[in-house]
Design a protein around this motif. Structure first.
Motif, PDB file in Angstrom:
ATOM      1  N   LEU A 145       0.850  -1.178   0.000  1.00  0.00           N
ATOM      2  CA  LEU A 145       0.000   0.000   0.000  1.00  0.00           C
ATOM      3  C   LEU A 145       0.894   1.238   0.000  1.00  0.00           C
ATOM      4  N   LEU A 146       0.772   2.058  -1.028  1.00  0.00           N
ATOM      5  CA  LEU A 146       1.544   3.296  -1.128  1.00  0.00           C
ATOM      6  C   LEU A 146       0.666   4.426  -0.595  1.00  0.00           C
ATOM      7  N   ALA A 147       1.010   4.948   0.568  1.00  0.00           N
ATOM      8  CA  ALA A 147       0.208   5.977   1.241  1.00  0.00           C
ATOM      9  C   ALA A 147       0.876   7.326   1.042  1.00  0.00           C
ATOM     10  N   LYS A 168      -2.758  -7.210   5.581  1.00  0.00           N
ATOM     11  CA  LYS A 168      -1.415  -7.491   6.102  1.00  0.00           C
ATOM     12  C   LYS A 168      -0.318  -6.975   5.169  1.00  0.00           C
ATOM     13  N   ALA A 169      -0.682  -6.087   4.250  1.00  0.00           N
ATOM     14  CA  ALA A 169       0.296  -5.540   3.308  1.00  0.00           C
ATOM     15  C   ALA A 169       1.159  -4.481   3.984  1.00  0.00           C
ATOM     16  N   PRO A 170       2.428  -4.392   3.650  1.00  0.00           N
ATOM     17  CA  PRO A 170       3.254  -3.296   4.163  1.00  0.00           C
ATOM     18  C   PRO A 170       2.782  -1.972   3.590  1.00  0.00           C
ATOM     19  N   VAL A 171       3.015  -0.908   4.340  1.00  0.00           N
ATOM     20  CA  VAL A 171       2.638   0.433   3.899  1.00  0.00           C
ATOM     21  C   VAL A 171       3.917   1.220   3.615  1.00  0.00           C
ATOM     22  N   VAL A 172       4.046   1.680   2.395  1.00  0.00           N
ATOM     23  CA  VAL A 172       5.188   2.518   2.015  1.00  0.00           C
ATOM     24  C   VAL A 172       4.728   3.972   2.000  1.00  0.00           C
TER      25      VAL A 172
END
Length: 222
Positions: free
Chosen positions: A35-37, A143-147
């Motif tokens: 997830l690109l925040a 459960k995805a990492p957040v960048v």
């Protein structure tokens, strides 16, 4: 093939006209859900981010209106957004907003990279507003990492209210991935979402250096 050619053409135009600077691209995992925040300064942000990620396709939500425009400009906008990975969604009310999150969650479960703007809409004054908790909901459920992502200068490429972009340098910074897959089960869901969202916004602020606002950005007129 048409989409690939169009994406390459738009990328070449952006590099020639805007001379973008991209930092931290290596922080985006090459595979798996992520997830690109990002902060949100301009309509053009949803073009700048996908063009900056060269090693995988990025998905983002876009109003269905952009795919239904008439005339040459309307058809061109819809085609470009499709080539860049846009997912058309309705954005009329709160129910549509929840449905849009469900669409993005499905994409994350399929292992895709997705962009979200926690502020909810573009900043009209350049400040970084309080994040809405949809980003945390997606992180916890997938459960995805957040960048964290920080954009700078895109508001000069296409200011709010401008109908067309103009040449101007901009920067896209990708921060280190944040892992929220564990450590929040002991918290009430609402508190967990708030804590995660605040951590994401802190990371965006560290990258962008924007002045912070202590309240939510208005969604009216987005």
């Amino acid at each position: 093939m048409l989409y690939d050619v169009l994406r390459q053409t738009v990328s070449l135009m952006a590099r020639a006209l805007c001379r973008p600077t991209v930092e931290g691209r290596e922080n985006i995992p090459a595979t798996g859900p992520v997830l690109l925040a990002s902060n949100h300064l301009s309509f053009i942000d949803s073009v700048a981010i996908p063009l900056s990620v060269t090693h995988r396709q990025v998905r983002f939500l876009a109003k269905s209106d952009y795919f239904e425009g008439k005339g040459i400009k309307g058809r061109f906008t819809g085609t470009v957004f499709g080539a860049l990975g846009a997912i058309p969604v309705e954005r009329r009310n709160a129910r549509d907003a929840l449905a849009a999150l469900d669409v993005m969650l499905e994409r994350l479960h399929e292992g895709e990279a997705c962009v979200i703007y926690p502020e909810g809409t573009r900043s009209k004054d350049g400040r970084l507003y309080r994040g809405r908790t949809g980003v945390a909901h997606l992180a916890l459920e997938s459960k995805a990492p957040v960048v964290p992502v920080a954009l700078a200068g895109t508001q000069e490429v296409q200011p709010i209210g401008a109908s067309m972009p103009r040449p101007h340098p901009y920067t896209v910074r990708f921060g280190k991935p944040l892992d929220f897959s564990t450590g929040y089960d002991h918290l009430a869901p609402g508190k967990a979402r708030r804590e995660i969202t605040d951590r994401v916004m802190d990371a965006i602020h560290e990258l962008s250096g924007q002045e912070r606002a202590d309240h939510y950005n208005s969604l009216s007129g987005r």
